[in-house]
Motif scaffolding. Structure first.
Motif, PDB file in Angstrom:
ATOM      1  N   LYS A 150       0.821  -1.208   0.000  1.00  0.00           N
ATOM      2  CA  LYS A 150       0.000   0.000   0.000  1.00  0.00           C
ATOM      3  C   LYS A 150       0.853   1.256   0.000  1.00  0.00           C
ATOM      4  O   LYS A 150       0.453   2.285  -0.560  1.00  0.00           O
ATOM      5  N   ARG A 151       2.010   1.171   0.641  1.00  0.00           N
ATOM      6  CA  ARG A 151       2.904   2.333   0.704  1.00  0.00           C
ATOM      7  C   ARG A 151       3.824   2.431  -0.507  1.00  0.00           C
ATOM      8  O   ARG A 151       4.612   3.377  -0.617  1.00  0.00           O
ATOM      9  N   GLY A 152       3.786   1.415  -1.396  1.00  0.00           N
ATOM     10  CA  GLY A 152       4.594   1.451  -2.600  1.00  0.00           C
ATOM     11  C   GLY A 152       6.052   1.119  -2.404  1.00  0.00           C
ATOM     12  O   GLY A 152       6.897   1.493  -3.237  1.00  0.00           O
ATOM     13  N   VAL A 153       6.398   0.399  -1.315  1.00  0.00           N
ATOM     14  CA  VAL A 153       7.798   0.050  -1.057  1.00  0.00           C
ATOM     15  C   VAL A 153       8.055  -1.453  -1.146  1.00  0.00           C
ATOM     16  O   VAL A 153       9.168  -1.906  -0.892  1.00  0.00           O
ATOM     17  N   ARG A 154       7.017  -2.222  -1.537  1.00  0.00           N
ATOM     18  CA  ARG A 154       7.208  -3.685  -1.551  1.00  0.00           C
ATOM     19  C   ARG A 154       8.270  -4.121  -2.549  1.00  0.00           C
ATOM     20  O   ARG A 154       9.039  -5.064  -2.288  1.00  0.00           O
ATOM     21  N   ASP A 155       8.367  -3.450  -3.701  1.00  0.00           N
ATOM     22  CA  ASP A 155       9.366  -3.827  -4.697  1.00  0.00           C
ATOM     23  C   ASP A 155      10.786  -3.600  -4.194  1.00  0.00           C
ATOM     24  O   ASP A 155      11.746  -4.203  -4.709  1.00  0.00           O
ATOM     25  N   ALA A 156      10.938  -2.748  -3.193  1.00  0.00           N
ATOM     26  CA  ALA A 156      12.264  -2.476  -2.627  1.00  0.00           C
ATOM     27  C   ALA A 156      12.535  -3.324  -1.392  1.00  0.00           C
ATOM     28  O   ALA A 156      13.541  -3.118  -0.710  1.00  0.00           O
ATOM     29  N   ALA A 157      11.653  -4.273  -1.134  1.00  0.00           N
ATOM     30  CA  ALA A 157      11.775  -5.089   0.072  1.00  0.00           C
ATOM     31  C   ALA A 157      11.984  -6.560  -0.274  1.00  0.00           C
ATOM     32  O   ALA A 157      11.405  -7.083  -1.231  1.00  0.00           O
ATOM     33  N   LYS A 158      12.797  -7.219   0.524  1.00  0.00           N
ATOM     34  CA  LYS A 158      12.930  -8.676   0.479  1.00  0.00           C
ATOM     35  C   LYS A 158      12.433  -9.207   1.819  1.00  0.00           C
ATOM     36  O   LYS A 158      12.931  -8.785   2.869  1.00  0.00           O
ATOM     37  N   ILE A 159      11.434 -10.084   1.796  1.00  0.00           N
ATOM     38  CA  ILE A 159      10.859 -10.602   3.033  1.00  0.00           C
ATOM     39  C   ILE A 159      11.289 -12.058   3.223  1.00  0.00           C
ATOM     40  O   ILE A 159      11.139 -12.884   2.315  1.00  0.00           O
TER      41      ILE A 159
END
Length: 424
Positions: free
Chosen positions: A187-196
């Motif tokens: 929702k915040r638009g940062v998922r593509d920059a995250a590795k979970i």
């Protein structure tokens, strides 16, 4: 306000612990026994609905929405000792309080729960205390609030979520907050920059195979990396590194370790009985849990002692739903013991874990140590909106008005009706 100064005396029934199990037991037997026959030992003035901490961590509920005053939950017919129990002496039918006073009893219910042991992870207490460290946990009230702040501050990097080796409250909670964090990042638009990454001590993502298969699909769809048989042992805040022991197929450390950098690290701690319980060698097993018959909940050594909830060494998952099932058994068996009759009820090991997987959907896991035991006449391993509605809007009122008031003994009757009398 009820006075915390009371006349120390003998109790027909003494309950140690004012959590879900202790309050439920006190409420049930306050309705059965005369005034002041039941006493409860509980030092805390606030009572938390702990299953709601996941929503607090995700920013969907305030911590204030998950708490009540303890005095408002204790029945008026019950004596409240606002102390901590320092020592249990079942050989003398007594409990010594932290102020040195002694209470005696005819029957004792131990409902002390378990406590998160962050101190067993090197560097964890300091990292959790430091605001902006990226290290968080939903396993304590103030840390649940910190979890929300840390998730909101995340912009990029590695987001790590962990599951320990050993007993833990609500085994699904570390995954729930992970899926909700994933949703927040999107929702915040940062998922593509995250590795979970999800690091778990288990050989698979969840202990019950039916739900493990469903959750495997969830993590793949969300691009989450699963690391099985790994256990967090140390946090190095100066390098933002998490150190994991690699476990072998026997569930023991292999000697190999993994170091992983993090921006966000959610810590799920192993949980242990409080020292008051674990130090009473005549009552507990080798791990420090109250040693009871897993079906009757009666102490294996002292016939006038019962245990309920997380502090007992029953093999079920440690959840509030398990407490509800145990309360029905305790009510029947403790009453029978008081009347000199055989214990006639058996706890089946029921527990439930509503697994929030994002998108306002829940996998409603219900099970015993033998496998799934579902209430609804549908496949509950499928993420459903109706299950989310139950989790979000029904279960908390059921807790406050049913469980801790001693009215809710779990969904057994509902299950039989929905399944036309069959057990499942």
């Amino acid at each position: 306000m009820r006075s915390s100064v009371v006349q120390l005396a003998h109790a027909r029934l003494l309950i140690v612990g004012g959590g879900a199990g202790g309050l439920g037991a006190a409420s049930k037997f306050a309705r059965k026994l005369p005034q002041n026959s039941v006493a409860i030992i509980e030092p805390s003035e606030r009572h938390y609905y702990q299953p709601g901490f996941t929503f607090v961590g995700a920013g969907e509920l305030r911590l204030a929405d998950n708490q009540r005053n303890e005095e408002d939950l204790i029945p008026s017919k019950v004596k409240w000792y606002k102390n901590a129990a320092k020592r249990l002496v079942p050989e003398n039918n007594s409990v010594i309080l932290d102020n040195g006073d002694t209470l005696t009893y005819d029957y004792l219910v131990i409902a002390c729960g378990i406590q998160p042991r962050f101190d067993l992870i090197k560097g964890a207490p300091e990292a959790l205390q430091l605001e902006g460290s990226g290290v968080c946990s939903i396993y304590l009230p103030h840390l649940a609030e910190k979890t929300h702040r840390e998730i909101q501050a995340f912009k990029s990097g590695n987001a790590i979520f962990t599951f320990p080796a050993g007993p833990i409250k609500c085994a699904g909670a570390p995954q729930k907050i992970m899926y909700l964090a994933d949703e927040i990042f999107r929702k915040r638009g940062v998922r593509d920059a995250a590795k979970i990454d999800y690091y778990t001590s288990l050989p698979k993502i969840f202990g019950v195979e039916k739900y493990a298969q469903a959750l495997d699909k969830v993590v793949k769809a969300k691009d989450i990396t699963l690391h099985a048989r790994t256990v967090l042992k140390e946090i190095r805040l100066n390098t933002k590194s998490a150190i994991f022991d690699v476990y072998n197929a026997e569930g023991k450390p292999s000697g190999e370790t993994i170091e992983s950098k993090f921006t966000l690290l959610h810590v799920a701690p192993v949980c242990r009985p409080i020292a008051t319980v674990s130090e009473c060698s005549s009552l507990v097993d080798a791990a420090g849990f109250v040693d009871v018959d897993p079906e009757t909940l009666q102490s294996r050594k002292f016939t006038n002692v019962f245990a309920i909830g997380d502090t007992a060494n029953t093999p079920n998952a440690k959840t509030a739903a398990a407490v509800s099932g145990q309360l029905g058994t305790l009510e029947v068996n403790l009453k029978a013991a008081m009347n000199g009759k055989p214990l006639g009820s058996k706890y089946d090991g029921y527990a439930s874990c509503p697994l929030l997987v994002g998108g306002n959907k829940v996998i409603l896991a219900e099970f015993t140590p033998k496998g799934p035991l579902e209430t609804l006449p549908v496949n509950q391993a499928v993420p459903r909106s109706v299950s989310y509605l139950l989790k979000r809007y029904i279960m908390q009122p059921l807790y406050w008005h049913g469980l801790v008031k001693g009215y809710w003994n779990g969904p057994t009757t509902i299950r039989k009706i929905l399944h036309f009398g069959r057990s499942n």
